[in-house]
Design a protein around this motif. Sequence first.
Motif, PDB file in Angstrom:
ATOM      1  N   HIS A  50       0.816  -1.207   0.000  1.00 40.58           N
ATOM      2  CA  HIS A  50       0.000   0.000   0.000  1.00 40.58           C
ATOM      3  C   HIS A  50       0.854   1.263   0.000  1.00 40.58           C
ATOM      4  CE1 HIS A  50      -3.220  -2.786   1.105  1.00 40.58           C
ATOM      5  NE2 HIS A  50      -4.046  -1.866   0.673  1.00 40.58           N
ATOM      6  N   ILE A  51       1.922   1.257   0.768  1.00 34.64           N
ATOM      7  CA  ILE A  51       2.810   2.411   0.785  1.00 34.64           C
ATOM      8  C   ILE A  51       3.439   2.597  -0.592  1.00 34.64           C
ATOM      9  CG2 ILE A  51       4.980   3.301   1.744  1.00 34.64           C
ATOM     10  CD1 ILE A  51       4.148   1.956   4.387  1.00 34.64           C
ATOM     11  N   GLY A  52       3.798   1.492  -1.231  1.00 36.47           N
ATOM     12  CA  GLY A  52       4.363   1.575  -2.583  1.00 36.47           C
ATOM     13  C   GLY A  52       3.374   2.171  -3.569  1.00 36.47           C
ATOM     14  N   LEU A  53       2.116   1.761  -3.477  1.00 38.76           N
ATOM     15  CA  LEU A  53       1.102   2.312  -4.380  1.00 38.76           C
ATOM     16  C   LEU A  53       0.893   3.803  -4.137  1.00 38.76           C
ATOM     17  CD1 LEU A  53      -1.548  -0.535  -4.301  1.00 38.76           C
ATOM     18  CD2 LEU A  53      -0.049   0.082  -6.190  1.00 38.76           C
ATOM     19  N   ILE A  54       0.910   4.209  -2.877  1.00 34.59           N
ATOM     20  CA  ILE A  54       0.728   5.625  -2.551  1.00 34.59           C
ATOM     21  C   ILE A  54       1.899   6.441  -3.088  1.00 34.59           C
ATOM     22  CG2 ILE A  54       0.663   7.280  -0.635  1.00 34.59           C
ATOM     23  CD1 ILE A  54      -0.891   5.080   0.927  1.00 34.59           C
ATOM     24  N   GLU A  55       3.128   5.956  -2.884  1.00 34.93           N
ATOM     25  CA  GLU A  55       4.290   6.691  -3.382  1.00 34.93           C
ATOM     26  C   GLU A  55       4.320   6.721  -4.902  1.00 34.93           C
ATOM     27  OE1 GLU A  55       8.031   5.729  -1.755  1.00 34.93           O
ATOM     28  OE2 GLU A  55       7.459   6.386   0.255  1.00 34.93           O
ATOM     29  N   SER A  57       1.706   6.721  -6.858  1.00 35.59           N
ATOM     30  CA  SER A  57       0.698   7.702  -7.250  1.00 35.59           C
ATOM     31  C   SER A  57       1.202   9.124  -7.037  1.00 35.59           C
ATOM     32  CB  SER A  57      -0.585   7.503  -6.452  1.00 35.59           C
ATOM     33  OG  SER A  57      -1.117   6.238  -6.688  1.00 35.59           O
ATOM     34  N   LEU A  58       1.895   9.345  -5.944  1.00 36.46           N
ATOM     35  CA  LEU A  58       2.448  10.663  -5.664  1.00 36.46           C
ATOM     36  C   LEU A  58       3.492  11.040  -6.708  1.00 36.46           C
ATOM     37  CD1 LEU A  58       2.540  13.072  -3.726  1.00 36.46           C
ATOM     38  CD2 LEU A  58       4.287  11.847  -2.439  1.00 36.46           C
ATOM     39  N   ASP A  59       4.365  10.095  -7.078  1.00 37.19           N
ATOM     40  CA  ASP A  59       5.351  10.370  -8.130  1.00 37.19           C
ATOM     41  C   ASP A  59       4.661  10.675  -9.448  1.00 37.19           C
ATOM     42  OD1 ASP A  59       7.460  10.041  -6.425  1.00 37.19           O
ATOM     43  OD2 ASP A  59       7.930   7.977  -7.060  1.00 37.19           O
ATOM     44  N   ARG A  60       3.601   9.962  -9.747  1.00 37.43           N
ATOM     45  CA  ARG A  60       2.873  10.192 -10.992  1.00 37.43           C
ATOM     46  C   ARG A  60       2.227  11.579 -10.981  1.00 37.43           C
ATOM     47  NH1 ARG A  60      -1.405   6.487 -11.105  1.00 37.43           N
ATOM     48  NH2 ARG A  60       0.176   4.956 -10.616  1.00 37.43           N
ATOM     49  N   ILE A  61       1.659  11.972  -9.844  1.00 42.43           N
ATOM     50  CA  ILE A  61       1.026  13.295  -9.740  1.00 42.43           C
ATOM     51  C   ILE A  61       2.074  14.398  -9.876  1.00 42.43           C
ATOM     52  CG2 ILE A  61      -0.130  14.873  -8.133  1.00 42.43           C
ATOM     53  CD1 ILE A  61      -1.632  12.384  -7.065  1.00 42.43           C
ATOM     54  N   GLY A  65      10.131  11.072 -12.744  1.00 48.73           N
ATOM     55  CA  GLY A  65      10.561   9.800 -13.302  1.00 48.73           C
ATOM     56  C   GLY A  65       9.623   9.247 -14.352  1.00 48.73           C
ATOM     57  N   THR A  66      10.056   8.153 -14.946  1.00 47.29           N
ATOM     58  CA  THR A  66       9.248   7.469 -15.944  1.00 47.29           C
ATOM     59  C   THR A  66       8.496   6.323 -15.276  1.00 47.29           C
ATOM     60  OG1 THR A  66      11.011   5.922 -16.497  1.00 47.29           O
ATOM     61  CG2 THR A  66      10.959   8.004 -17.731  1.00 47.29           C
ATOM     62  N   GLU A  67       7.635   5.705 -16.035  1.00 47.87           N
ATOM     63  CA  GLU A  67       6.851   4.579 -15.515  1.00 47.87           C
ATOM     64  C   GLU A  67       7.762   3.421 -15.118  1.00 47.87           C
ATOM     65  OE1 GLU A  67       3.469   2.896 -14.161  1.00 47.87           O
ATOM     66  OE2 GLU A  67       3.535   4.857 -15.118  1.00 47.87           O
ATOM     67  N   ALA A  68       8.810   3.174 -15.912  1.00 41.73           N
ATOM     68  CA  ALA A  68       9.738   2.083 -15.599  1.00 41.73           C
ATOM     69  C   ALA A  68      10.497   2.365 -14.303  1.00 41.73           C
ATOM     70  CB  ALA A  68      10.717   1.881 -16.745  1.00 41.73           C
ATOM     71  N   MET A  72      10.319   0.033 -10.972  1.00 36.30           N
ATOM     72  CA  MET A  72      11.539  -0.534 -10.419  1.00 36.30           C
ATOM     73  C   MET A  72      11.703  -0.115  -8.953  1.00 36.30           C
ATOM     74  SD  MET A  72      15.397  -0.457 -11.967  1.00 36.30           S
ATOM     75  CE  MET A  72      15.490   1.321 -11.934  1.00 36.30           C
ATOM     76  N   LYS A  73      11.393   1.151  -8.654  1.00 34.23           N
ATOM     77  CA  LYS A  73      11.495   1.646  -7.285  1.00 34.23           C
ATOM     78  C   LYS A  73      10.519   0.900  -6.383  1.00 34.23           C
ATOM     79  CE  LYS A  73      10.651   5.788  -4.562  1.00 34.23           C
ATOM     80  NZ  LYS A  73      10.165   7.158  -4.600  1.00 34.23           N
ATOM     81  N   MET A  74       9.316   0.691  -6.871  1.00 27.68           N
ATOM     82  CA  MET A  74       8.313  -0.007  -6.059  1.00 27.68           C
ATOM     83  C   MET A  74       8.747  -1.437  -5.768  1.00 27.68           C
ATOM     84  SD  MET A  74       4.299  -0.396  -6.789  1.00 27.68           S
ATOM     85  CE  MET A  74       3.281  -1.474  -5.841  1.00 27.68           C
ATOM     86  N   ASN A  75       9.244  -2.133  -6.775  1.00 28.73           N
ATOM     87  CA  ASN A  75       9.703  -3.507  -6.559  1.00 28.73           C
ATOM     88  C   ASN A  75      10.906  -3.561  -5.627  1.00 28.73           C
ATOM     89  OD1 ASN A  75       7.749  -4.699  -8.131  1.00 28.73           O
ATOM     90  ND2 ASN A  75       8.985  -4.628  -9.986  1.00 28.73           N
TER      91      ASN A  75
END
Length: 88
Positions: A50-55, A57-61, A65-68, A72-75
């Motif tokens: 859940h923390i990974g998904l929140i971060e 989403s925050l990076d996307r907003i 960085g790029t999607e890749a 990679m950061k989340m994994n």
Amino acid sequence: MSFLRNPFLLLGVNLSAIAGSTYLLRSHHIYNLEEHEARMDELEGTLRGHIGLIEESLDRIEGNGTEADRGMKMNEYYGKRGRDEKQQ
């Protein structure tokens, strides 16, 4: 009934009752500790996800960085379990 007044018999019965109850309580305690650890590992994995998904989403907003990079950061940060990190 005089055998019930034998002090060695009473001592033996008391010691065996104490030893048996100690063994039983210890085995229950160990079982409960293992179950608790399993629940905490599952909870930790859920929270890391859940923390990974929140971060992510925050990076996307924020547009960082790029999607890749985000994947990679989340994994890297949130895909592992705490137990895996402790063993290394």
